[in-house]
Write a protein that holds these residues in place. Structure first.
Motif, short mmCIF file in Angstrom:
data_model
loop_
_atom_site.label_atom_id
_atom_site.label_comp_id
_atom_site.label_asym_id
_atom_site.label_seq_id
_atom_site.Cartn_x
_atom_site.Cartn_y
_atom_site.Cartn_z
N ARG A 194 -38.31 17.92 -50.78
CA ARG A 194 -37.10 18.74 -50.77
C ARG A 194 -37.47 20.21 -50.90
O ARG A 194 -38.30 20.59 -51.73
CB ARG A 194 -36.17 18.34 -51.91
CG ARG A 194 -34.86 19.11 -51.94
CD ARG A 194 -33.99 18.63 -53.08
NE ARG A 194 -32.77 19.39 -53.17
CZ ARG A 194 -32.66 20.56 -53.80
NH1 ARG A 194 -33.71 21.08 -54.41
NH2 ARG A 194 -31.50 21.20 -53.84
N PHE A 195 -36.86 21.05 -50.06
CA PHE A 195 -37.10 22.49 -50.08
C PHE A 195 -35.86 23.21 -50.61
O PHE A 195 -34.78 22.61 -50.77
CB PHE A 195 -37.46 22.99 -48.68
CG PHE A 195 -38.86 22.65 -48.28
CD1 PHE A 195 -39.87 23.60 -48.36
CD2 PHE A 195 -39.19 21.37 -47.84
CE1 PHE A 195 -41.17 23.28 -48.00
CE2 PHE A 195 -40.48 21.05 -47.48
CZ PHE A 195 -41.47 22.01 -47.56
N SER A 196 -36.01 24.51 -50.87
CA SER A 196 -34.96 25.27 -51.54
C SER A 196 -33.70 25.40 -50.70
O SER A 196 -32.60 25.52 -51.24
CB SER A 196 -35.49 26.67 -51.91
OG SER A 196 -36.60 26.56 -52.76
N ASP A 197 -33.83 25.42 -49.37
CA ASP A 197 -32.66 25.61 -48.52
C ASP A 197 -31.95 24.31 -48.19
O ASP A 197 -31.01 24.31 -47.41
CB ASP A 197 -33.07 26.31 -47.23
CG ASP A 197 -34.08 25.50 -46.43
OD1 ASP A 197 -34.70 24.59 -47.02
OD2 ASP A 197 -34.26 25.77 -45.23
N GLU A 198 -32.38 23.22 -48.76
CA GLU A 198 -31.74 21.93 -48.53
C GLU A 198 -30.81 21.61 -49.70
O GLU A 198 -31.24 21.62 -50.85
CB GLU A 198 -32.79 20.83 -48.36
CG GLU A 198 -33.71 21.05 -47.16
CD GLU A 198 -34.78 19.98 -47.09
OE1 GLU A 198 -34.79 19.10 -47.97
OE2 GLU A 198 -35.61 20.04 -46.17
N PHE A 199 -29.56 21.35 -49.40
CA PHE A 199 -28.60 21.02 -50.45
C PHE A 199 -27.60 20.01 -49.91
O PHE A 199 -27.46 19.81 -48.70
CB PHE A 199 -27.86 22.28 -50.92
CG PHE A 199 -27.09 22.98 -49.84
CD1 PHE A 199 -25.77 22.66 -49.59
CD2 PHE A 199 -27.70 23.95 -49.06
CE1 PHE A 199 -25.06 23.29 -48.59
CE2 PHE A 199 -27.00 24.60 -48.06
CZ PHE A 199 -25.69 24.26 -47.82
N GLN A 200 -26.91 19.37 -50.82
CA GLN A 200 -25.92 18.36 -50.47
C GLN A 200 -24.69 18.54 -51.35
O GLN A 200 -24.82 18.63 -52.59
CB GLN A 200 -26.50 16.96 -50.65
CG GLN A 200 -25.55 15.84 -50.24
CD GLN A 200 -26.15 14.46 -50.42
OE1 GLN A 200 -27.27 14.35 -50.94
NE2 GLN A 200 -25.44 13.44 -50.00
N ILE A 201 -23.53 18.63 -50.75
CA ILE A 201 -22.28 18.80 -51.49
C ILE A 201 -21.77 17.43 -51.92
O ILE A 201 -21.50 16.56 -51.09
CB ILE A 201 -21.23 19.51 -50.61
CG1 ILE A 201 -21.74 20.89 -50.19
CG2 ILE A 201 -19.91 19.64 -51.36
CD1 ILE A 201 -20.83 21.64 -49.27
N LYS A 202 -21.66 17.25 -53.21
CA LYS A 202 -21.20 15.98 -53.74
C LYS A 202 -19.67 15.92 -53.69
O LYS A 202 -19.00 16.91 -54.01
CB LYS A 202 -21.67 15.79 -55.18
CG LYS A 202 -23.18 15.69 -55.32
CD LYS A 202 -23.57 15.46 -56.77
CE LYS A 202 -25.07 15.35 -56.90
NZ LYS A 202 -25.48 15.12 -58.33
N PRO A 203 -19.11 14.78 -53.30
CA PRO A 203 -17.63 14.67 -53.30
C PRO A 203 -17.10 14.69 -54.73
O PRO A 203 -17.79 14.25 -55.67
CB PRO A 203 -17.40 13.32 -52.62
CG PRO A 203 -18.66 12.55 -52.84
CD PRO A 203 -19.77 13.56 -52.83
#
Length: 228
Positions: A194-203
């Protein structure tokens, strides 16, 4: 002179240990370059100096009945004055994600007469088949004429700037000497992490969603009362 006066300062002891560690690594790199040597760790233990050697093919470094390991142990003890060296050989878990191994494969292929473009593209395919997010291979030298130049092969995502490029992207620069001259081989690999620009919005959770819905309903009722 008393024992307290002969005591070595702490910073000098640290420098001496680091110099000895560098000498051990350089010796192993020179001695085991053709046997698939990748890297090593030098650890001080109560029993002596433990040296962990990481290799692509451990059997080539160990030798038949451990002949090469015994020879290395004697050389380290006599020439470098390493106290009771103990050598452990460990295989690399995923060699396709190690830039030094890939660069050595390209160099070995070029010494066998394989064209640099073919060697570079095969290396890119091996890296991506190993699960990497991106790969970059740069080969420089007298590629097609007497004038030096370079060719670069890129696939996937390669981080060139920022904190991730310095700490997470793996890089190695090697050389190979052929008849036309010296060639440089640079390999960059973006590992599958995982890199810094990778994110996931949790519902939102059910409680938060229920509260938001209740607030909307209350806001609607308040607007109706104001109209009346």
């Amino acid at each position: 002179m008393s024992q307290a006066q002969r005591r070595i300062p702490v910073y000098k002891k640290i420098l001496q240990d680091k110099i000895k560690e560098w000498m051990i690594k350089e010796f192993l790199n020179y001695r085991l370059a053709k046997q698939g040597y990748v890297d090593s760790d030098v650890l001080k233990t109560p029993l002596g100096t433990r040296i962990i050697v990481y290799a692509e093919r451990p059997n080539r470094i160990i030798g038949r009945k451990g002949v090469i390991v015994k020879e290395l142990t004697e050389l380290l003890s006599k020439k470098l004055e390493v106290e009771n060296p103990i050598i452990d050989v460990t295989p690399i878990q995923n060699p396709e994600l190690n830039p030094k191994i890939i660069a050595n494969r390209i160099a070995w292929a070029m010494t066998k007469g394989v064209k640099f473009r073919r060697a570079g593209m095969i290396a890119i395919r091996q890296i991506m088949d190993g699960g990497a997010k991106g790969a970059e291979v740069t080969i420089s030298g007298k590629l097609t004429s007497e004038r030096s130049r370079f060719e670069k092969y890129i696939y996937g995502t390669i981080y060139k700037n920022g904190f991730d490029s310095r700490t997470k992207v793996q890089r190695f620069v090697g050389q190979v000497l052929l008849k036309p001259g010296l060639y440089g081989i640079e390999v960059r690999i973006t590992p599958p992490i995982r890199f810094s620009d990778e994110f996931q919005i949790k519902p939102p959770s059910r409680e938060v969603a229920a509260e938001a819905q209740a607030q909307q309903v209350q806001g609607g009722e308040g607007g109706e009362q104001a109209e009346t």
